[in-house]
Each structure stands twice: as C-alpha cells, then as structure tokens.
Write a protein that holds these residues in place. Structure first.
Motif, PDB file in Angstrom:
ATOM      1  N   ASP A 155     -18.827 -35.223 149.799  1.00 17.76           N
ATOM      2  CA  ASP A 155     -17.552 -34.816 150.401  1.00 17.76           C
ATOM      3  C   ASP A 155     -17.715 -33.660 151.378  1.00 17.76           C
ATOM      4  O   ASP A 155     -16.731 -33.112 151.875  1.00 17.76           O
ATOM      5  CB  ASP A 155     -16.547 -34.433 149.306  1.00 17.76           C
ATOM      6  CG  ASP A 155     -16.935 -33.163 148.558  1.00 17.76           C
ATOM      7  OD1 ASP A 155     -18.104 -32.727 148.688  1.00 17.76           O
ATOM      8  OD2 ASP A 155     -16.079 -32.610 147.841  1.00 17.76           O
ATOM      9  N   ARG A 179     -14.892 -34.029 140.500  1.00 23.71           N
ATOM     10  CA  ARG A 179     -16.157 -33.625 141.117  1.00 23.71           C
ATOM     11  C   ARG A 179     -16.817 -32.616 140.173  1.00 23.71           C
ATOM     12  O   ARG A 179     -16.335 -31.504 140.027  1.00 23.71           O
ATOM     13  CB  ARG A 179     -15.896 -33.000 142.494  1.00 23.71           C
ATOM     14  CG  ARG A 179     -15.224 -33.943 143.482  1.00 23.71           C
ATOM     15  CD  ARG A 179     -14.870 -33.231 144.779  1.00 23.71           C
ATOM     16  NE  ARG A 179     -13.813 -32.241 144.601  1.00 23.71           N
ATOM     17  CZ  ARG A 179     -13.469 -31.325 145.513  1.00 23.71           C
ATOM     18  NH1 ARG A 179     -14.098 -31.269 146.668  1.00 23.71           N
ATOM     19  NH2 ARG A 179     -12.483 -30.474 145.279  1.00 23.71           N
ATOM     20  N   THR A 192     -15.479 -28.166 149.529  1.00 17.58           N
ATOM     21  CA  THR A 192     -14.470 -28.789 150.386  1.00 17.58           C
ATOM     22  C   THR A 192     -13.159 -28.953 149.635  1.00 17.58           C
ATOM     23  O   THR A 192     -13.138 -29.411 148.487  1.00 17.58           O
ATOM     24  CB  THR A 192     -14.968 -30.169 150.869  1.00 17.58           C
ATOM     25  OG1 THR A 192     -16.181 -29.985 151.604  1.00 17.58           O
ATOM     26  CG2 THR A 192     -13.933 -30.854 151.745  1.00 17.58           C
ATOM     27  N   HIS A 193     -12.052 -28.577 150.282  1.00 14.53           N
ATOM     28  CA  HIS A 193     -10.733 -28.652 149.635  1.00 14.53           C
ATOM     29  C   HIS A 193     -10.313 -30.110 149.443  1.00 14.53           C
ATOM     30  O   HIS A 193     -10.392 -30.935 150.346  1.00 14.53           O
ATOM     31  CB  HIS A 193      -9.697 -27.933 150.493  1.00 14.53           C
ATOM     32  CG  HIS A 193      -8.334 -27.883 149.862  1.00 14.53           C
ATOM     33  ND1 HIS A 193      -8.049 -27.063 148.797  1.00 14.53           N
ATOM     34  CD2 HIS A 193      -7.188 -28.560 150.139  1.00 14.53           C
ATOM     35  CE1 HIS A 193      -6.778 -27.226 148.456  1.00 14.53           C
ATOM     36  NE2 HIS A 193      -6.239 -28.133 149.249  1.00 14.53           N
ATOM     37  N   ASN A 194      -9.865 -30.422 148.224  1.00 12.45           N
ATOM     38  CA  ASN A 194      -9.340 -31.751 147.908  1.00 12.45           C
ATOM     39  C   ASN A 194      -8.294 -31.601 146.806  1.00 12.45           C
ATOM     40  O   ASN A 194      -8.644 -31.508 145.622  1.00 12.45           O
ATOM     41  CB  ASN A 194     -10.459 -32.693 147.460  1.00 12.45           C
ATOM     42  CG  ASN A 194      -9.965 -34.124 147.258  1.00 12.45           C
ATOM     43  OD1 ASN A 194      -8.758 -34.378 147.167  1.00 12.45           O
ATOM     44  ND2 ASN A 194     -10.884 -35.068 147.176  1.00 12.45           N
ATOM     45  N   ARG A 196      -6.423 -33.620 145.438  1.00  9.18           N
ATOM     46  CA  ARG A 196      -6.311 -34.778 144.539  1.00  9.18           C
ATOM     47  C   ARG A 196      -7.499 -34.894 143.580  1.00  9.18           C
ATOM     48  O   ARG A 196      -7.469 -35.729 142.678  1.00  9.18           O
ATOM     49  CB  ARG A 196      -6.189 -36.069 145.361  1.00  9.18           C
ATOM     50  CG  ARG A 196      -4.933 -36.135 146.220  1.00  9.18           C
ATOM     51  CD  ARG A 196      -4.852 -37.431 146.998  1.00  9.18           C
ATOM     52  NE  ARG A 196      -5.991 -37.588 147.884  1.00  9.18           N
ATOM     53  CZ  ARG A 196      -6.077 -37.034 149.085  1.00  9.18           C
ATOM     54  NH1 ARG A 196      -5.092 -36.271 149.545  1.00  9.18           N
ATOM     55  NH2 ARG A 196      -7.140 -37.237 149.847  1.00  9.18           N
ATOM     56  N   LYS A 197      -8.504 -34.064 143.775  1.00  4.00           N
ATOM     57  CA  LYS A 197      -9.696 -34.201 142.939  1.00  4.00           C
ATOM     58  C   LYS A 197     -10.292 -32.822 142.656  1.00  4.00           C
ATOM     59  O   LYS A 197     -10.829 -32.165 143.556  1.00  4.00           O
ATOM     60  CB  LYS A 197     -10.718 -35.118 143.623  1.00  4.00           C
ATOM     61  CG  LYS A 197     -11.874 -35.532 142.736  1.00  4.00           C
ATOM     62  CD  LYS A 197     -12.752 -36.585 143.420  1.00  4.00           C
ATOM     63  CE  LYS A 197     -12.037 -37.928 143.459  1.00  4.00           C
ATOM     64  NZ  LYS A 197     -12.968 -39.020 143.890  1.00  4.00           N
ATOM     65  N   GLY A 212     -10.905 -26.070 146.187  1.00  3.67           N
ATOM     66  CA  GLY A 212     -11.729 -25.851 147.367  1.00  3.67           C
ATOM     67  C   GLY A 212     -11.839 -24.357 147.608  1.00  3.67           C
ATOM     68  O   GLY A 212     -10.823 -23.690 147.746  1.00  3.67           O
TER      69      GLY A 212
END
Length: 353
Positions: A155, A179, A192-194, A196-197, A212
């Motif tokens: 990602d 993750r 990395t900004h996410n 949803r995860k 993130g």
C-alpha cells in the motif's frame, strides 16, 4: 575432466571464495547442488550440460549479491514461528524469507512488494533484481549488525528496520482485513493512511494501532524497556494486560516489562531527530561523551574498539556525524575535531588520547 572432478572444483571454489556465506549457508547450498548432481548422474551426456548450466546460474546469483540458500516452507506458519526460526545475531547479511525461498541481500537494500505484478522488487544499492511471490505469502526480513533494510509494503507504507531487527509482513495487503506486521528490534514506520483498514504493529509487549502516521517502535528480545515515539498523527498503544494509551506527536511511551510500568514523556525537537537519525546513517550527539559515539560506531561498522573509558568520557562532543562514509574516513574526520589518535590492529581499532 569427469563430473566428480568438476564437482570437487566447484566445492573448493565455494569454500574458498565466497566470504558472504556462513558455514551453514555453504553447507545448505552444497546439499542442494549434490541433490541436483545425483538426479543427473545416470542421465545422457547432453543432460550433463543442463546440470552445469544450473550450477553456473547458482554462481551468478551469489556473485550478483543475492542467492537462494534453502527451501523452507512458511505459508502455513504463523508470525511467531517465523520470527523464532532465525537468530539475527548468527547471520552476516540481510535475509528475506519469501514463500519457499531464503534470499541473502546486501547490507543496505530496499524491498518493495508488488502483488499486482506478482513480484518482490529488490534494490541492492542501484542494482535491481526481482523474485516472484504469491498473494497470500507471509514474508520475513532479518537485519544483522551493521546493516539496515527498507521495506515498502503493497500500500506504499514504508518501514525502515534498524540493525539486529526482524519483521514479518504480508506480501499483499489487499487480501487481509487488517494491515498487520510483527517486529523484533527497532523500526521507523511511515504508514499510508487508510480509514477502512487499520494498521497494527506488534513489537514485544506493545501493540500499536494506527490508520496512517509516522512513528518509531523499539523492543529488542531480552531488554526490559520497550518504546513507541510518535512523529505525526495519533496512535493507540496497548501494553500487557490490555492497558491502552493514546499518544500525541512528540510523545514517547516507555514500557518496562519487568514490572509492567508505563510512562509517557514529551520529547524536544533535538531528541526526536536523534532517535531516528540511524535510518539516514547519521549519528547525532548533544554534549555527549566520545564513549557514546564509539559504542554506536561499533554497531554501525561491525568493528570492535579498545579505549580508556575514563579518557573518552572526558571528551564531550556535539554535532552530526556522517556514518555513510568508510570507517577510515570517519576516523580521519573525528581526529580533526577530537583530541585522539587511533591505530588499526588485526581485529580492532585502538583509540588513545
């Protein structure tokens, strides 16, 4: 010259001329070659050249800076088992375990996961190589003394591992709900900004949960103190007993495993830079003794120093020191700012005032 003679010459070359392999690695590689030889012993003469070609490819992989040394199946093993399999203090080069491969890499490298292409890209200080990998594979990288590795997850998250550290991580993050990575040692993470995860880093007794952010995490086996330092964003840290703490930027959580005590402290800008300077091959001192610099140099250059601690404690230094240069150049620069002399002996460097 017959097959046996060729085989003996090949073994003699391997034992004499490949210093980057440990004795165990040479033994494992040799077993693999013998197995290939025995499979072809009764084949027609034209198939003998296939064996020679296979041996030549093995040599090219070694000389090129990476090689496959053993077949170890990890797909069904959990992260704890993978981390416990390899004692980082016994290896001389970075190891990447990917599916059924164990790959030996140079001291400073970048490993990039590209599941869309089904490959892992490895940057060996400008030389690019790739190896295939399946989407569900768990990977492990182990970084010995005097080395550093940078891992780019699928990602785009970047994790820089310090010396004497190990990490397990998934090849593809698209196939997982969370993750998740597991670390022994020290690592700087730019995640990395996410939204949803979640991203979860497990390190010793600490579990850090983020969406993130940038943070440093440290927990070496056998050491009492474990730490998380936040650079950007916000993280939630769980310690033993499921005690939860939320950190803000410039805060460090210190956890003592012996009594499960937790302390959160505020860091100044200088301390924040110093904590992660290793990832850029920089040593930062702020009115600190020469002794501290020498101790860090021993790890970075994998060299033993002999010195009078009382004398080096009396020499106080401040500034940034470039550890990307050779050891000789580093010592020459150090002589220009500190009242010392040095002498290179067989296996050590002797420092005198």
């Amino acid at each position: 010259m017959n097959k046996v003679s060729n085989l003996k010459l090949f073994k003699d070359w391997l034992e004499r001329n490949e210093p980057r392999l440990t004795a165990d690695e040479k033994r494992l590689l040799w077993q693999k070659i013998i197995a290939l030889y025995e499979q072809n012993t009764h084949e027609p003469r034209h198939l003998w050249w296939q064996w020679v070609a296979a041996a030549s490819i093995t040599l090219l992989l070694i000389v090129g800076g990476w090689h496959l040394v053993n077949n170890v199946h990890h797909n069904d093993q959990d992260r704890n088992t993978m981390l416990s399999q390899l004692d980082v203090s016994t290896i001389q080069n970075i190891k990447l375990m990917a599916g059924d491969q164990v790959i030996t890499l140079d001291d400073n490298c970048t490993i990039t996961c590209k599941p869309g292409q089904g490959v892992i890209n490895i940057d060996l200080q400008g030389n690019q190589v790739t190896t295939s990998c399946k989407p569900g594979t768990q990977l492990m990288v182990a970084v010995p003394r005097a080395a550093r590795a940078r891992v780019v997850l699928s990602d785009g998250s970047t994790i820089t591992l310090r010396e004497n550290s190990k990490m397990t991580f998934p090849f593809s993050l698209a196939t997982v709900d969370v993750r998740r990575v597991k670390i022994e040692g020290e690592a700087y993470m730019d995640i990395t900004h996410n939204p949803r995860k979640d991203f979860i880093a497990q390190c010793g007794d600490l579990q850090v949960k983020v969406l993130g952010t940038k943070f440093l995490i440290s927990s070496y086996p056998g050491e009492n103190k474990q730490c998380v330092t936040l650079y950007e964003g916000r993280v939630n840290v769980k310690t033993a007993g499921n005690k939860s703490h939320t950190l803000k930027p410039k805060e460090t959580l210190e956890y003592l495993a012996s009594n499960q005590q937790t302390n959160v402290i505020e860091e100044n800008d200088i301390d924040m830079q110093t904590l992660v300077s290793w990832k850029d091959d920089i040593i930062i001192l702020n009115n600190e003794p020469l002794t501290k610099l020498i101790e860090q140099m021993e790890n970075i250059y994998h060299t033993q120093f002999t010195f009078n601690r009382k004398a080096t404690d009396a020499i106080v230094l401040s500034g940034k020191f470039d550890a990307s240069v050779s050891l000789d150049e580093f010592m020459q620069r150090l002589q220009m700012i500190a009242p010392i002399n040095y002498h290179k002996e067989t296996h050590t460097i002797k420092v005198t005032k």
